[in-house]
Design an enzyme around this catalytic site. Structure first.
Site, mmCIF file in Angstrom:
data_model
loop_
_atom_site.group_PDB
_atom_site.id
_atom_site.type_symbol
_atom_site.label_atom_id
_atom_site.label_comp_id
_atom_site.label_asym_id
_atom_site.label_seq_id
_atom_site.Cartn_x
_atom_site.Cartn_y
_atom_site.Cartn_z
ATOM 1 N N ASP A 144 59.779 56.042 -56.109
ATOM 2 C CA ASP A 144 59.293 56.792 -55.156
ATOM 3 C C ASP A 144 57.961 57.387 -55.608
ATOM 4 O O ASP A 144 58.071 57.855 -56.902
ATOM 5 C CB ASP A 144 60.154 57.518 -54.500
ATOM 6 C CG ASP A 144 59.883 58.512 -53.415
ATOM 7 O OD1 ASP A 144 58.971 57.831 -52.477
ATOM 8 O OD2 ASP A 144 60.480 59.754 -53.230
ATOM 9 N N HIS A 145 56.842 57.709 -54.911
ATOM 10 C CA HIS A 145 55.911 58.597 -55.207
ATOM 11 C C HIS A 145 55.183 58.244 -56.546
ATOM 12 O O HIS A 145 55.612 59.257 -57.600
ATOM 13 C CB HIS A 145 56.111 60.062 -55.334
ATOM 14 C CG HIS A 145 55.931 60.566 -53.740
ATOM 15 N ND1 HIS A 145 54.978 60.526 -52.833
ATOM 16 C CD2 HIS A 145 57.010 61.011 -52.833
ATOM 17 C CE1 HIS A 145 55.251 60.821 -51.726
ATOM 18 N NE2 HIS A 145 56.486 61.167 -51.750
ATOM 19 N N GLY A 189 61.036 68.990 -47.769
ATOM 20 C CA GLY A 189 61.773 69.869 -48.045
ATOM 21 C C GLY A 189 62.093 70.403 -46.657
ATOM 22 O O GLY A 189 61.997 69.788 -45.829
ATOM 23 N N HIS A 245 58.518 60.164 -44.449
ATOM 24 C CA HIS A 245 58.787 61.033 -45.515
ATOM 25 C C HIS A 245 59.387 62.304 -44.954
ATOM 26 O O HIS A 245 58.906 62.880 -43.967
ATOM 27 C CB HIS A 245 57.706 61.345 -46.621
ATOM 28 C CG HIS A 245 57.500 59.982 -47.489
ATOM 29 N ND1 HIS A 245 57.459 60.161 -48.906
ATOM 30 C CD2 HIS A 245 57.200 58.770 -47.261
ATOM 31 C CE1 HIS A 245 57.250 58.768 -49.527
ATOM 32 N NE2 HIS A 245 57.182 57.979 -48.645
ATOM 33 N N SER A 291 64.308 65.674 -44.577
ATOM 34 C CA SER A 291 65.557 66.899 -44.624
ATOM 35 C C SER A 291 65.095 68.005 -43.374
ATOM 36 O O SER A 291 63.694 68.080 -43.405
ATOM 37 C CB SER A 291 65.338 67.541 -45.937
ATOM 38 O OG SER A 291 65.934 66.707 -46.865
ATOM 39 N N ASN A 306 63.033 58.794 -45.759
ATOM 40 C CA ASN A 306 63.519 59.407 -47.046
ATOM 41 C C ASN A 306 64.187 60.739 -46.965
ATOM 42 O O ASN A 306 63.779 61.585 -46.289
ATOM 43 C CB ASN A 306 62.092 59.697 -47.950
ATOM 44 C CG ASN A 306 61.224 58.295 -48.385
ATOM 45 O OD1 ASN A 306 61.580 57.281 -48.016
ATOM 46 N ND2 ASN A 306 60.280 58.625 -49.181
ATOM 47 N N VAL A 307 65.130 61.020 -47.907
ATOM 48 C CA VAL A 307 65.754 62.049 -47.749
ATOM 49 C C VAL A 307 66.035 62.686 -49.334
ATOM 50 O O VAL A 307 66.669 61.959 -49.936
ATOM 51 C CB VAL A 307 67.120 61.883 -47.030
ATOM 52 C CG1 VAL A 307 68.169 63.124 -47.118
ATOM 53 C CG2 VAL A 307 66.960 61.542 -45.590
HETATM 54 P P1 13P Z 1 63.002 65.770 -48.056
HETATM 55 O O1 13P Z 1 63.047 66.553 -49.351
HETATM 56 O O2 13P Z 1 62.249 66.425 -47.152
HETATM 57 O O3 13P Z 1 64.048 65.105 -47.893
HETATM 58 O O4 13P Z 1 61.868 64.708 -48.493
HETATM 59 C C1 13P Z 1 62.191 63.585 -49.272
HETATM 60 C C2 13P Z 1 60.971 62.559 -49.517
HETATM 61 O O5 13P Z 1 60.327 62.376 -48.447
HETATM 62 C C3 13P Z 1 60.753 61.790 -50.772
HETATM 63 O O6 13P Z 1 59.556 60.904 -50.932
#
Ligand code: 13P
Length: 277
Positions: free
Chosen positions: A81-82, A179, A206, A209, A228-229
């Site tokens: 990721d990223h 976040g 993305h 959450s 993504n979470v």
């Molecule tokens: P959250 O922390 O909002 O769940 O997002 C995670 C994310 O997008 C990781 O790439």
């Protein structure tokens, strides 16, 4: 079984559901994600961010995920990721990750295209699929991601970017944040429709959450196939650990770790059920 993320997402796109990509950092987070996916009979994406490379032994971590995936009863993919550095992408490919995200979103479009195309060429040679991002997410509360400026994805740029780079799936910035939201979420569904109209590869959201359930359902209806979470799962584990710190007895670390894992599973289950809708 360990699978290529692209195959999992093509299937999700065809059947209009989304696959959870859980950000993980250790054995307990991976075990929780795989256990929940098996229980719900859904595929799952195990995502390790480049930002954890200094603290997580990438070779050991990848071997562990490959071993757990090989005996899982559902498809499991291993995703970087990223990633901002080519070096990290190469390291992930060498260690059997089945997809990588190159995040060139801080560059202007042409520069992002050039850099992403180079990654796509090297990843595809190894049979690894590639996610990229156009636009960027702002950071809300308790996130562990980099701060982005919240620029939304321009549909025409997305179309041009996908055609020029050959990426396999695209992260679209439509107003979610990394976040928890501070204030009301402002998610632009008409923009997602416009992106969907001009881009035919699977789209990624993305910032799962804190996003309201109904909003998640609406994004899946409009073509989001991977969500993504990270933060909400972390919050469940940290709340459990904070409560433990009031415990004056001396529980063994092994039971704390196993209960911490159990504290994450209901949150992951909530997301997996919602995305499979
Ligand atoms: P959250 O922390 O909002 O769940 O997002 C995670 C994310 O997008 C990781 O790439």
């Amino acid at each position: 079984m360990l699978v290529n993320t692209k195959d999992v997402l093509k299937e999700a796109q065809r059947k209009s559901y989304a696959v959870a990509a859980f950000n993980v950092f250790n054995l307990e987070t991976v075990q929780a994600a795989v256990r929940v996916a098996e229980h719900e009979h859904q595929p799952v994406i195990i995502a390790l961010g480049e930002r954890y490379f200094p603290t997580v032994d990438v070779e050991g971590f990848a071997a562990m995920v490959r071993a757990l995936a090989s005996k899982a009863s559902v498809p499991v993919s291993l995703h970087l990721d990223h990633a901002y550095e080519k070096e990290s992408i190469v390291r992930a490919i060498e260690n059997g990750f089945t997809s990588v995200m190159y995040d060139g979103s801080k560059y202007e479009l042409n520069e992002n295209i050039l850099r992403t195309k180079e990654i796509v060429d090297l990843a595809h040679q190894a049979g690894v699929s590639v996610e990229a991002e156009i636009g960027s997410l702002a950071r809300g509360a308790f996130s562990d991601e980099e701060e982005g400026d919240g620029t939304l994805t321009d549909p025409q740029s997305a179309k041009e970017f996908v055609a020029a780079t050959g990426v396999d799936f695209l992260a679209a910035a439509i107003g979610t944040v990394h976040g928890m939201y501070q204030g009301e979420p402002n998610i632009n569904l008409p923009l997602l429709e416009k992106i969907r109209d001009v881009v035919d590869i699977p789209l990624v959201l993305h910032g799962g959450s804190g996003t309201p359930d109904e909003m998640i359902r609406q994004t899946i209806k409009r073509g989001i196939c991977k969500i993504n979470v990270n933060t909400e799962v972390s919050m469940a584990a940290v709340s459990y650990l904070q409560n433990q710190s009031d415990n004056k007895s001396m529980p063994h670390l092994s039971s704390i770790m196993s209960d911490m894992q159990a504290s994450m599973e209901p949150v992951m289950t909530k997301f997996v059920k919602l995305f499979a809708y």
